[in-house]
Every structure is written in C-alpha cells, then in structure tokens.
Design a protein around this motif. Structure first.
Motif, PDB file in Angstrom:
ATOM      1  N   VAL A  91       0.839  -1.197   0.000  1.00 11.70           N
ATOM      2  CA  VAL A  91       0.000   0.000   0.000  1.00 11.70           C
ATOM      3  C   VAL A  91       0.871   1.242   0.000  1.00 11.70           C
ATOM      4  O   VAL A  91       1.916   1.296   0.649  1.00 11.70           O
ATOM      5  CB  VAL A  91      -0.926  -0.007   1.233  1.00 11.70           C
ATOM      6  N   THR A  92       0.428   2.244  -0.739  1.00  6.08           N
ATOM      7  CA  THR A  92       1.094   3.537  -0.751  1.00  6.08           C
ATOM      8  C   THR A  92       0.035   4.624  -0.689  1.00  6.08           C
ATOM      9  O   THR A  92      -1.152   4.332  -0.545  1.00  6.08           O
ATOM     10  CB  THR A  92       1.961   3.691  -2.022  1.00  6.08           C
ATOM     11  N   GLY A  93       0.448   5.873  -0.791  1.00  8.97           N
ATOM     12  CA  GLY A  93      -0.494   6.983  -0.783  1.00  8.97           C
ATOM     13  C   GLY A  93      -0.229   7.936  -1.922  1.00  8.97           C
ATOM     14  O   GLY A  93       0.927   8.206  -2.260  1.00  8.97           O
ATOM     15  N   ARG A  94      -1.306   8.421  -2.535  1.00  7.09           N
ATOM     16  CA  ARG A  94      -1.184   9.377  -3.631  1.00  7.09           C
ATOM     17  C   ARG A  94      -2.101  10.554  -3.353  1.00  7.09           C
ATOM     18  O   ARG A  94      -3.301  10.360  -3.116  1.00  7.09           O
ATOM     19  CB  ARG A  94      -1.565   8.716  -4.953  1.00  7.09           C
ATOM     20  N   GLY A 143      -5.568   9.262  -2.939  1.00  2.98           N
ATOM     21  CA  GLY A 143      -5.618   8.710  -1.603  1.00  2.98           C
ATOM     22  C   GLY A 143      -4.815   7.427  -1.504  1.00  2.98           C
ATOM     23  O   GLY A 143      -3.782   7.265  -2.151  1.00  2.98           O
ATOM     24  N   VAL A 144      -5.309   6.480  -0.694  1.00  3.51           N
ATOM     25  CA  VAL A 144      -4.610   5.217  -0.534  1.00  3.51           C
ATOM     26  C   VAL A 144      -4.643   4.456  -1.862  1.00  3.51           C
ATOM     27  O   VAL A 144      -5.620   4.523  -2.614  1.00  3.51           O
ATOM     28  CB  VAL A 144      -5.243   4.382   0.605  1.00  3.51           C
ATOM     29  N   ALA A 145      -3.545   3.753  -2.159  1.00  2.00           N
ATOM     30  CA  ALA A 145      -3.426   3.067  -3.445  1.00  2.00           C
ATOM     31  C   ALA A 145      -2.556   1.833  -3.279  1.00  2.00           C
ATOM     32  O   ALA A 145      -1.804   1.710  -2.309  1.00  2.00           O
ATOM     33  CB  ALA A 145      -2.815   4.002  -4.499  1.00  2.00           C
ATOM     34  N   TYR A 146      -2.681   0.896  -4.214  1.00  2.00           N
ATOM     35  CA  TYR A 146      -1.762  -0.241  -4.271  1.00  2.00           C
ATOM     36  C   TYR A 146      -0.570   0.151  -5.133  1.00  2.00           C
ATOM     37  O   TYR A 146      -0.709   0.862  -6.141  1.00  2.00           O
ATOM     38  CB  TYR A 146      -2.450  -1.463  -4.882  1.00  2.00           C
ATOM     39  N   ASN A 178       0.348   8.904   6.720  1.00  2.00           N
ATOM     40  CA  ASN A 178       1.224   7.740   6.753  1.00  2.00           C
ATOM     41  C   ASN A 178       0.442   6.475   6.405  1.00  2.00           C
ATOM     42  O   ASN A 178       0.187   5.632   7.267  1.00  2.00           O
ATOM     43  CB  ASN A 178       1.871   7.590   8.137  1.00  2.00           C
ATOM     44  N   PRO A 179       0.023   6.300   5.157  1.00  2.00           N
ATOM     45  CA  PRO A 179      -0.752   5.118   4.778  1.00  2.00           C
ATOM     46  C   PRO A 179       0.030   3.819   4.876  1.00  2.00           C
ATOM     47  O   PRO A 179      -0.547   2.741   4.926  1.00  2.00           O
ATOM     48  CB  PRO A 179      -1.137   5.411   3.322  1.00  2.00           C
ATOM     49  N   PHE A 180       1.379   3.913   4.936  1.00  2.98           N
ATOM     50  CA  PHE A 180       2.222   2.721   4.965  1.00  2.98           C
ATOM     51  C   PHE A 180       2.093   1.958   6.278  1.00  2.98           C
ATOM     52  O   PHE A 180       2.399   0.780   6.351  1.00  2.98           O
ATOM     53  CB  PHE A 180       3.688   3.109   4.746  1.00  2.98           C
ATOM     54  N   MET A 181       1.639   2.641   7.340  1.00  2.81           N
ATOM     55  CA  MET A 181       1.550   1.996   8.645  1.00  2.81           C
ATOM     56  C   MET A 181       0.374   1.026   8.732  1.00  2.81           C
ATOM     57  O   MET A 181       0.227   0.285   9.687  1.00  2.81           O
ATOM     58  CB  MET A 181       1.411   3.038   9.754  1.00  2.81           C
ATOM     59  N   GLY A 182      -0.478   1.008   7.705  1.00  2.00           N
ATOM     60  CA  GLY A 182      -1.617   0.103   7.707  1.00  2.00           C
ATOM     61  C   GLY A 182      -2.872   0.796   8.200  1.00  2.00           C
ATOM     62  O   GLY A 182      -2.862   1.982   8.544  1.00  2.00           O
ATOM     63  N   PRO A 183      -3.973   0.061   8.251  1.00  2.00           N
ATOM     64  CA  PRO A 183      -5.250   0.664   8.632  1.00  2.00           C
ATOM     65  C   PRO A 183      -5.248   1.125  10.087  1.00  2.00           C
ATOM     66  O   PRO A 183      -4.650   0.478  10.950  1.00  2.00           O
ATOM     67  CB  PRO A 183      -6.262  -0.454   8.403  1.00  2.00           C
ATOM     68  N   VAL A 184      -5.899   2.243  10.346  1.00  2.00           N
ATOM     69  CA  VAL A 184      -5.986   2.774  11.710  1.00  2.00           C
ATOM     70  C   VAL A 184      -7.376   2.590  12.294  1.00  2.00           C
ATOM     71  O   VAL A 184      -7.554   2.707  13.504  1.00  2.00           O
ATOM     72  CB  VAL A 184      -5.598   4.270  11.746  1.00  2.00           C
ATOM     73  N   ASP A 185      -8.379   2.287  11.453  1.00  2.00           N
ATOM     74  CA  ASP A 185      -9.733   2.109  11.971  1.00  2.00           C
ATOM     75  C   ASP A 185     -10.611   1.495  10.881  1.00  2.00           C
ATOM     76  O   ASP A 185     -10.317   1.621   9.693  1.00  2.00           O
ATOM     77  CB  ASP A 185     -10.321   3.456  12.397  1.00  2.00           C
ATOM     78  N   ASP A 186     -11.677   0.825  11.298  1.00  2.00           N
ATOM     79  CA  ASP A 186     -12.701   0.350  10.369  1.00  2.00           C
ATOM     80  C   ASP A 186     -13.856   1.338  10.408  1.00  2.00           C
ATOM     81  O   ASP A 186     -14.369   1.652  11.485  1.00  2.00           O
ATOM     82  CB  ASP A 186     -13.193  -1.046  10.758  1.00  2.00           C
TER      83      ASP A 186
END
Length: 219
Positions: free
Chosen positions: A36-39, A43-46, A172-180
């Motif tokens: 996962v990355t961020g643009r 927004g969040v992207a693969y 920091n999208p690289f850290m993974g999801p922070v919430d559902d």
C-alpha cells in the motif's frame, strides 16, 4: 449518511444446508497482501494497482480471489465482491437470488437496535444486504440469536451510499489501517479507505411481522 449500523455479518445458523452467498471461503484470501502507498490525487493506493481494483466511484477495494466453495466456509467473514454484488443488485445475502419485494419495499432482517434512536432504522446505513422470505424463515428458525434479537423490515427506498472498510491515515498510509469505518461517497475521507463492503441507506422503513409475511407467502 446520518446514522450507521455496525458493519458485521449477522450470525449464520450452522444448520443451513448452504453457506450464505456473501460468506467468504478460506481459499479466497490471497497469500500476500498488496503493498500500500499513498497518492495525493487518489488517496490510498496499491503499488501495483490495476483498473479493476477500484469501483466506478474511484474507491479502492480489498483484493480477493473468487473461489466460492473452495476450502472451508468462514462464517462471519464477508467476501467483498459477493457482498458488493448483492447490495448493488439487491440480492438475498444468503442464497444470492432476488430479495423479497412487495408494495412496501424490499425485505431486510436486521439486528434489533430500536433503542438506538427514535425512528430506527430510518436513514440508517447498513452493510447487510436484504433477504428473501425462504432464507429469512430458515435463518430465524435455526439460529436462536436471530429469533431473540432480530426484526424484519420492509424498505421502500434503499440506496447504496458508501463503503465500509479499513481507513488509512493520510499522513502515513504505509503503517496500515488505523480504523474500520463507514464513509459516504461524498465524504472526502473515502479516498483513504480500502473498502470491503458496500453500505446502503434505508429509507421508507416499515416493521413487519415475519410470521405473517411467511403465512401470506404460503410458507
């Protein structure tokens, strides 16, 4: 979306002869999650994103395989693509056929949260697709939890309004999801969600007696 429901799969009666249509199977999860990355523009992207990874609204979806019936059924886990199809086409979440509809609307079987607010579930956003009468009958007959704490509702105007999924921090999208979360399509923050389920807003809700519905349907 004015109010939301918990995005969980209703308890599945283990005695049902078939696995619910929207349930995931153990062979449907890829062995490796995509990077996962961020643009800023999307927004969040693969990292290796493909066109099929996003829906028509530009929302990124969790990658899964389509191997229904392979491995073990995972009751309580939802297959993103089948749930999405069921919600878009208003199909029964259990058998995958057309949900029951009459002049009051489509049939929903919901956890009973009438104490949450006056007028519940009007304008609620839910990730539970509707049901057909036979599956509603079988579910409530075989599952004690559903017999105790579910209600049948006819919905005249259900509208797909957003997604449920894993929210990634924009900084920091690289850290993974922070919430559902459930995010509406018009919410700018939806760009940072990897969706796993569609959400629909329920409008024009009428409580119905499921036993009377079944009797009228000859079941």
């Amino acid at each position: 979306m004015e109010r939301t429901a918990a995005a969980q799969t209703p308890p599945t009666p283990r005695g049902l002869g078939t696995v619910p249509y929207i349930a995931a199977w153990s062979e449907e999860w890829p062995q490796r999650k995509p990077l996962v990355t961020g643009r800023p523009d999307r927004g969040v992207a693969y990292v290796d994103e493909h066109s099929i990874d996003r829906d028509d609204e530009g929302v990124l979806w969790r990658r899964v395989l389509y191997r229904q019936g392979k491995g073990r059924p995972q009751f309580g886990k939802v297959h993103p693509m089948r749930q999405r199809r069921a919600m878009q086409r208003m199909l029964c979440q259990i058998c995958g056929g057309p949900a029951d509809r009459d002049d009051r609307g489509l049939l929903w079987l919901l956890p009973d949260h009438r104490a949450d607010w006056p007028g519940w579930p009007e304008k609620m956003a839910t990730t539970h697709p509707p049901v057909c009468l036979p599956c509603a009958a079988e579910s409530t007959r075989l599952c004690p939890h559903l017999r105790r704490s579910s209600v049948a509702v006819r919905v005249r105007e259900p509208r797909v309004c957003g997604v449920y999924g894993a929210f990634h921090h924009p900084m920091n999208p690289f850290m993974g999801p922070v919430d559902d979360v459930i995010k509406a399509y018009e919410d700018h923050g939806i760009r940072w969600v990897i969706a796993t389920q569609l959400a629909a807003q329920l409008r024009g809700c009428t409580f119905v007696d499921l036993e009377a519905e079944l009797a009228a349907g000859g079941r």
